[in-house]
Design a protein around this motif. Structure first.
Motif, PDB file in Angstrom:
ATOM      1  N   CYS A 102       1.267  50.238  46.590  1.00 54.98           N
ATOM      2  CA  CYS A 102       0.397  49.155  47.016  1.00 54.98           C
ATOM      3  C   CYS A 102      -0.112  48.473  45.749  1.00 54.98           C
ATOM      4  O   CYS A 102      -0.264  49.118  44.700  1.00 54.98           O
ATOM      5  CB  CYS A 102      -0.760  49.758  47.813  1.00 54.98           C
TER       6      CYS A 102
ATOM      7  N   ASP B 134      14.640  55.402  54.292  1.00 53.66           N
ATOM      8  CA  ASP B 134      13.329  54.887  53.876  1.00 53.66           C
ATOM      9  C   ASP B 134      12.663  55.797  52.841  1.00 53.66           C
ATOM     10  O   ASP B 134      11.640  55.424  52.254  1.00 53.66           O
ATOM     11  CB  ASP B 134      12.393  54.744  55.078  1.00 53.66           C
TER      12      ASP B 134
ATOM     13  N   LEU C 267       8.288  44.300  49.203  1.00 52.46           N
ATOM     14  CA  LEU C 267       8.411  44.487  50.644  1.00 52.46           C
ATOM     15  C   LEU C 267       7.688  43.401  51.428  1.00 52.46           C
ATOM     16  O   LEU C 267       8.250  42.803  52.347  1.00 52.46           O
ATOM     17  CB  LEU C 267       7.829  45.845  51.063  1.00 52.46           C
TER      18      LEU C 267
ATOM     19  N   TRP D 209       2.969  45.215  48.905  1.00 54.46           N
ATOM     20  CA  TRP D 209       3.641  46.506  48.943  1.00 54.46           C
ATOM     21  C   TRP D 209       5.004  46.366  48.273  1.00 54.46           C
ATOM     22  O   TRP D 209       5.739  45.392  48.518  1.00 54.46           O
ATOM     23  CB  TRP D 209       3.840  46.997  50.375  1.00 54.46           C
ATOM     24  N   TYR D 210       5.297  47.360  47.424  1.00 53.36           N
ATOM     25  CA  TYR D 210       6.591  47.456  46.774  1.00 53.36           C
ATOM     26  C   TYR D 210       7.170  48.842  47.047  1.00 53.36           C
ATOM     27  O   TYR D 210       6.433  49.810  47.251  1.00 53.36           O
ATOM     28  CB  TYR D 210       6.460  47.276  45.258  1.00 53.36           C
ATOM     29  N   VAL D 211       8.505  48.937  46.988  1.00 52.44           N
ATOM     30  CA  VAL D 211       9.176  50.215  47.166  1.00 52.44           C
ATOM     31  C   VAL D 211      10.056  50.489  45.946  1.00 52.44           C
ATOM     32  O   VAL D 211      10.642  49.555  45.372  1.00 52.44           O
ATOM     33  CB  VAL D 211      10.026  50.238  48.462  1.00 52.44           C
TER      34      VAL D 211
ATOM     35  N   TYR E 274       6.434  54.426  47.349  1.00 47.53           N
ATOM     36  CA  TYR E 274       5.838  53.171  47.810  1.00 47.53           C
ATOM     37  C   TYR E 274       4.552  52.889  47.041  1.00 47.53           C
ATOM     38  O   TYR E 274       3.694  53.766  46.894  1.00 47.53           O
ATOM     39  CB  TYR E 274       5.557  53.230  49.312  1.00 47.53           C
TER      40      TYR E 274
ATOM     41  N   LEU F  18       0.688  50.402  55.235  1.00 50.32           N
ATOM     42  CA  LEU F  18       2.094  50.066  55.482  1.00 50.32           C
ATOM     43  C   LEU F  18       2.582  50.876  56.685  1.00 50.32           C
ATOM     44  O   LEU F  18       2.317  52.086  56.772  1.00 50.32           O
ATOM     45  CB  LEU F  18       2.928  50.399  54.247  1.00 50.32           C
TER      46      LEU F  18
END
Lengths: 117, 114
Positions: free
Chosen positions: B91, B85, B47, B35-37, B89, B76
Motif C-alpha cells: 500500500c 495471486d 494495481l 496498491w502495488y504488487v 502487496y 485491498l
C-alpha cells in the motif's frame, strides 16, 4: 519491449569498491526515481529527477550520487561500498498527471540486486 | 507526516475464497492511495489507486479496494483468490510535500494455497 530497464540485474562486489547501476525508460515519462528495498522488503525512496532536475533527495549518504543525462536515463553511482548497501535497487518512472492533482503512477524496473562482501 | 501501515506481515487464504489485505493511512488533507504488487524477483506493478470519487476502486487482475474515510483504511480485496495471486502487496500514499513521492507500507505477503 521493456519499459524501464536496469543494468546490471545482479552485482556482487567487495567493500570499498565503486559501482554504478544504470536505468533507462522508453515510456516518455518526465520523472525518474531510485528506490532501495532492504532485506525485509521495506521500500524507501532515495532520489527523484524531473526533466533532469533533482527534486527529491532523501537522507542518503553522500557516497550515493545520481545522475540524469537526459529524462530517459537515471544512473546511480555508489562510492566506497559498505556492507549495509546490500539491497535491491529499483528504478522507476512516471508522468505526473496534472489533471488528477499529481497522483502519478510509477512504472518500476525489475531491480538490481547489489551484494557487498 | 504521511504514512501507511500494513498490520499483517502475511495473509493466508485458500484458492477460491475471498481475500483482504489491510492498509490504514495517516495523511493531512485528501489522501491519494495506491496498491502495488511485487512478484518474486520482479519490480512492483501498479494495481489501482484512489484519488476521489467512488469509495470502491477497481483495478487490475480482478482486485478492488475500498476507501473508508472514517476508518482511514484502504483495504485491498478480491472475491475469489487464485494461487497466482501469491505475491507481496504494498500500500502507498502520496507525500503531501511532493506529488512525486510515494511512501510505501511495509508490505504484506499473500499466500494462496491450492
Amino acid at each position: 519491449d521493456t519499459a524501464v530497464s536496469q543494468t546490471p540485474k545482479y552485482l556482487v562486489t567487495q567493500m570499498g569498491n565503486d559501482k554504478s547501476i544504470k536505468c533507462e525508460q522508453n515510456l516518455g515519462h518526465d520523472t525518474m526515481y531510485w528506490y532501495k528495498q532492504d532485506s525485509k522488503k521495506f521500500l524507501k525512496i532515495m532520489f527523484s529527477y524531473n526533466n533532469k532536475e533533482l527534486i527529491i533527495n532523501e537522507t542518503v549518504p553522500n557516497r550515493f550520487s545520481p545522475k540524469s543525462p537526459d529524462k530517459a536515463h537515471l544512473n546511480l553511482h555508489i562510492n566506497s561500498l559498505e556492507l549495509g548497501d546490500s539491497a535491491v535497487y529499483f528504478c522507476a518512472s512516471s508522468q505526473v498527471a496534472r489533471s488528477t492533482g499529481g497522483a502519478n503512477v510509477l512504472t518500476f524496473g525489475a531491480g538490481s540486486r547489489l551484494t557487498v562482501l | 507526516a504521511q504514512s501507511v501501515a500494513q498490520p499483517e506481515d502475511q495473509v493466508n487464504v485458500a484458492e477460491g475464497n475471498p481475500l483482504t489485505v489491510k492498509c490504514t493511512y495517516s495523511v493531512s488533507g485528501n489522501p491519494y492511495l495506491f496498491w502495488y504488487v511485487q512478484y518474486p524477483n520482479r519490480g512492483l506493478q501498479f494495481l489501482l489507486k484512489y484519488i476521489t470519487g467512488d469509495n470502491l476502486v477497481k483495478g487490475s487482475y480482478g482486485f478492488e479496494a475500498e476507501f473508508n474515510k472514517s476508518q482511514t483504511s484502504f483495504h485491498l480485496k478480491k472475491p475469489s483468490a487464485l494461487v497466482s495471486d501469491s505475491a507481496l502487496y504494498f500500500c502507498a500514499v502520496r507525500g503531501v510535500d511532493s506529488s512525486y513521492k510515494l511512501i510505501f507500507g511495509s508490505g504484506t505477503r499473500l499466500l494462496v494455497r491450492p
